[in-house]
Design a protein around this motif. Structure first.
Motif, short mmCIF file in Angstrom:
data_model
loop_
_atom_site.label_atom_id
_atom_site.label_comp_id
_atom_site.label_asym_id
_atom_site.label_seq_id
_atom_site.Cartn_x
_atom_site.Cartn_y
_atom_site.Cartn_z
N LEU A 200 0.84 -1.19 0.00
CA LEU A 200 0.00 0.00 0.00
C LEU A 200 0.88 1.25 0.00
O LEU A 200 1.86 1.34 0.73
N LEU A 317 -12.58 7.25 -6.36
CA LEU A 317 -11.32 7.02 -5.66
C LEU A 317 -11.55 6.24 -4.37
O LEU A 317 -10.81 5.30 -4.06
N GLN A 321 -10.04 2.54 -3.59
CA GLN A 321 -9.27 2.23 -2.40
C GLN A 321 -9.89 1.07 -1.63
O GLN A 321 -9.16 0.19 -1.13
N GLU A 322 -11.20 1.02 -1.56
CA GLU A 322 -11.87 -0.09 -0.86
C GLU A 322 -11.66 -1.40 -1.60
O GLU A 322 -11.45 -2.45 -0.99
N LEU A 324 -9.11 -2.14 -3.38
CA LEU A 324 -7.72 -2.53 -3.17
C LEU A 324 -7.58 -3.25 -1.82
O LEU A 324 -6.91 -4.29 -1.74
N ASP A 373 -4.76 -1.73 -7.57
CA ASP A 373 -3.76 -0.73 -7.24
C ASP A 373 -3.61 0.30 -8.36
O ASP A 373 -3.54 1.51 -8.11
N VAL A 376 -6.60 2.66 -8.40
CA VAL A 376 -6.52 3.74 -7.41
C VAL A 376 -5.72 4.91 -7.96
O VAL A 376 -6.13 6.08 -7.85
N TRP A 380 -7.07 8.72 -8.85
CA TRP A 380 -6.50 9.96 -8.32
C TRP A 380 -6.13 10.92 -9.46
O TRP A 380 -6.37 12.12 -9.38
N ARG A 394 -0.07 12.72 -5.46
CA ARG A 394 -1.07 11.90 -4.78
C ARG A 394 -1.28 12.38 -3.35
O ARG A 394 -0.33 12.58 -2.60
N GLU A 396 -3.89 11.89 0.18
CA GLU A 396 -4.93 11.11 0.84
C GLU A 396 -6.20 11.94 0.96
O GLU A 396 -6.17 13.15 1.19
#
Length: 605
Positions: A200, A317, A321-322, A324, A373, A376, A380, A394, A396
């Protein structure tokens, strides 16, 4: 354990690989070998009754035949001779003319007879007709060709990828070999998974993730689309100012009768001015101001559209992420199941191909991690481009895809749309603009007053006098009464009124479709959370606990199936969440809500 886990033919096969060290193993192998002849097309013989009442059966074939107890089974070592104590006398066959071939498979099975019955265990074997054996013996080459043809029926075509893979061959099972040694040996035969799961990667500001409101504000500051709409408003404002300005006067020099009696004539200055009547300038400016209001409504729509695009990318996004996180968990679980299945093979409880099937699932799970991955990162980059900052590193973002969606009923949403939507405001403004323009065209034939005056010095006489000229005029609307522009203005008013009706119908049509998706996905997502996922987790736990307690009484494949079903349920849940938030964003866009989570009352007119 072994006999419960594998079919009886597999037990015999493992017994042969182990060297057939027990009479029981040989008897099972004999049962499998002789039972295989039942599937042949040649009917079994019927018993003939002798005059003394005894029955006769066909003689047992030689050890080189297809079903003899000492024959080789598909290339495996020959079984040892059946102990004499288990043999029974085999009477001579009946004459060929007295037999009637059975017509069905059921008759074949019912007319076949057991050839041995060991004490305490009843094992039944069926023997084919002697003439069938004779036929096969006489035509061995034909039978070999048929067998070769059957073995090639389901061969993997060489054109398919992976058809050149070498078979996996396990060493013979040795009960005396320590389990850890055999486990290490078996694991060395199965290939490792191709690559590691990507780690990650956290973005910038991991301690202070950006909120959705911050992202929307950042987009407003850098979006070229909003800047264009704002420029359109300023352009309309300038037009409204311009059409209301009064005409400028004209000032100049004027000389008359220059050269009369060799004099300079009359010399002086003049000024002319047009006086606009009937409030034409006010009407023109009011019409332009209404057009400017329509441009302002379009600016608000551009801002709402930008906010909606940012929201879509934001939830995409979060969903990526979820996925991933879920894909990584499933990859870890699939790898554990793969190695657990190898351990079962090492213990002699499963076939060699079963771990390979699980390895396929494990590799696919790792592929899903790679795909998630990359998704994601792509999500972004799409969000950054929507913000107008494609080079932004990138970062968060705060929030969760499982955040409860806001709730609103259809009638409340419909009321908000019909009273606040910028398309309707713009259409209404254009109606007013067209009406002002119509009134302007109607008063245009009223002539404006034109004033002209000049003050001059009279140089034609020695009196040195001054004189002035004055003209007042206006055009007479005899031929041009602005008929064409009036007709066009009437049509424009009618069109703008119909455009408002069309926009109302279009918005209600869009709202019905969006609200249908919104309500459906809200209900389905709730059913996944409270019903489907909980039930499937209970099923998985129940099967796993039962397998752990009951051991070989529960097929390990049930755990694999339950795991895959749970994975499919979670993937379906994520899909529904994505569709739910997509519908929610669409609903907030048509409601033009400034705050997504207050769509019931957060929209402003």
């Amino acid at each position: 354990m072994l006999e419960r886990s594998l079919p009886l033919a597999g037990v015999a096969f493992l017994g042969l690989l182990a060297g057939c060290q027990s009479d029981r193993c040989c008897l099972i192998g004999h049962y499998v070998q002789t039972a295989s002849t039942v599937a042949d097309d040649t009917p079994p013989p019927q018993a003939a009754t002798k005059p003394d009442g005894q029955s006769s059966s066909p003689p047992a074939p030689a050890s080189t035949g297809a079903s003899g107890s000492g024959a080789a089974l598909d290339g495996l070592p020959a079984l040892p001779e059946t102990p004499p104590v288990l043999r029974q006398p085999v009477p001579a066959p009946e004459p060929q003319a007295a037999r009637r071939p059975p017509s069905t498979v059921g008759e074949q099975l019912s007319e076949a007879r057991p050839i041995w019955r060991p004490s305490g265990i009843q094992q039944v074997s069926f023997q084919s007709a002697p003439e069938s054996l004779a036929t096969r013996s006489a035509d061995g080459q034909k039978n070999e060709a048929v067998a070769r043809q059957r073995s090639q029926r389901f061969a993997v075509p060489k054109e398919l990828p992976g058809s050149d893979a070498s078979p996996l061959r396990l060493p013979a099972y040795d009960a005396q070999q320590p389990l850890e040694v055999r486990r290490s040996l078996i694991r060395s035969l199965f290939p490792e998974l191709p690559y590691e799961v990507p780690p990650l990667v956290a973005g910038d500001r991991a301690d202070e993730p950006m909120t959705l409101s911050e992202l929307q504000q950042l987009g407003l500051e850098h979006s070229p689309v909003v800047s264009q709409a704002a420029a359109d408003v300023e352009s309309a404002r300038g037009k409204a100012i311009q059409v209301g300005l009064y005409p400028n006067p004209t000032v100049g020099y004027e000389g008359d009768t220059v050269g009369t009696t060799n004099t300079a004539g009359y010399n002086g200055a003049f000024i002319s001015q047009e006086f606009v009547t009937a409030g034409k300038l006010t009407l023109a400016q009011d019409s332009a101001l209404m057009a400017m209001q329509a441009a302002e409504a379009d600016l608000r729509k551009a801002r709402v559209s930008l906010a909606s695009n940012i929201r879509r990318r934001y939830f995409e996004l979060l969903l990526a992420q979820e996925r991933l996180v879920f894909s990584r968990a499933l990859a870890t679980l699939s790898e554990e199941v793969y190695h657990a299945q190898i351990d079962l093979v090492a213990g002699g409880e499963n076939a060699a191909y079963e771990p390979l099937q699980l390895r396929v699932l494990a590799v696919q799970a790792r592929n899903n991690v790679v795909q998630a991955d990359n998704r994601v990162m792509a999500a972004w980059r799409q969000l950054a481009a929507t913000l107008g900052l494609p080079e932004m590193p990138r970062t968060e973002v705060a929030g969760s895809i499982e955040t409860p969606a806001p709730k609103i009923d259809y009638e409340s949403a419909r009321t908000i749309v019909l009273s606040r939507h910028s398309d309707l405001i713009a259409a209404q403004s254009l109606i007013s603009s067209a009406q002002y323009n119509l009134r302007l065209q109607e008063v245009t034939p009223i002539p404006n007053i034109e004033l002209y005056t000049a003050v001059q010095h009279d140089a034609t006489t020695p009196l040195d006098n001054f004189s002035y000229n004055l003209q007042i005029g206006l055009p007479v609307p005899v031929f041009n009464r602005n008929q064409g522009n009036i007709t066009s203005a009437h049509a424009q008013v009618t069109r703008s009124q119909q455009d408002l009706i069309d926009k109302r119908n279009t918005l209600q049509n869009m709202l019905a479709e969006i609200y249908g998706r919104y309500a459906s996905n809200m209900t389905i997502a709730a059913s996944y959370r409270t019903e489907i996922l909980q039930d499937q987790v209970r099923v998985y736990r129940g099967i796993y606990d039962r397998f752990r307690e009951a051991g070989g009484d529960v097929d390990f494949a049930q755990i694999v199936v339950a795991q895959q079903t749970l994975a499919q349920a979670i993937a379906g849940y994520l899909d529904v969440l994505g569709q739910q938030w997509a519908a929610t964003v669409d609903l907030a866009e048509i409601l033009q809500a400034d705050d997504l989570f207050a769509i019931g009352g957060g929209a402003e007119g």
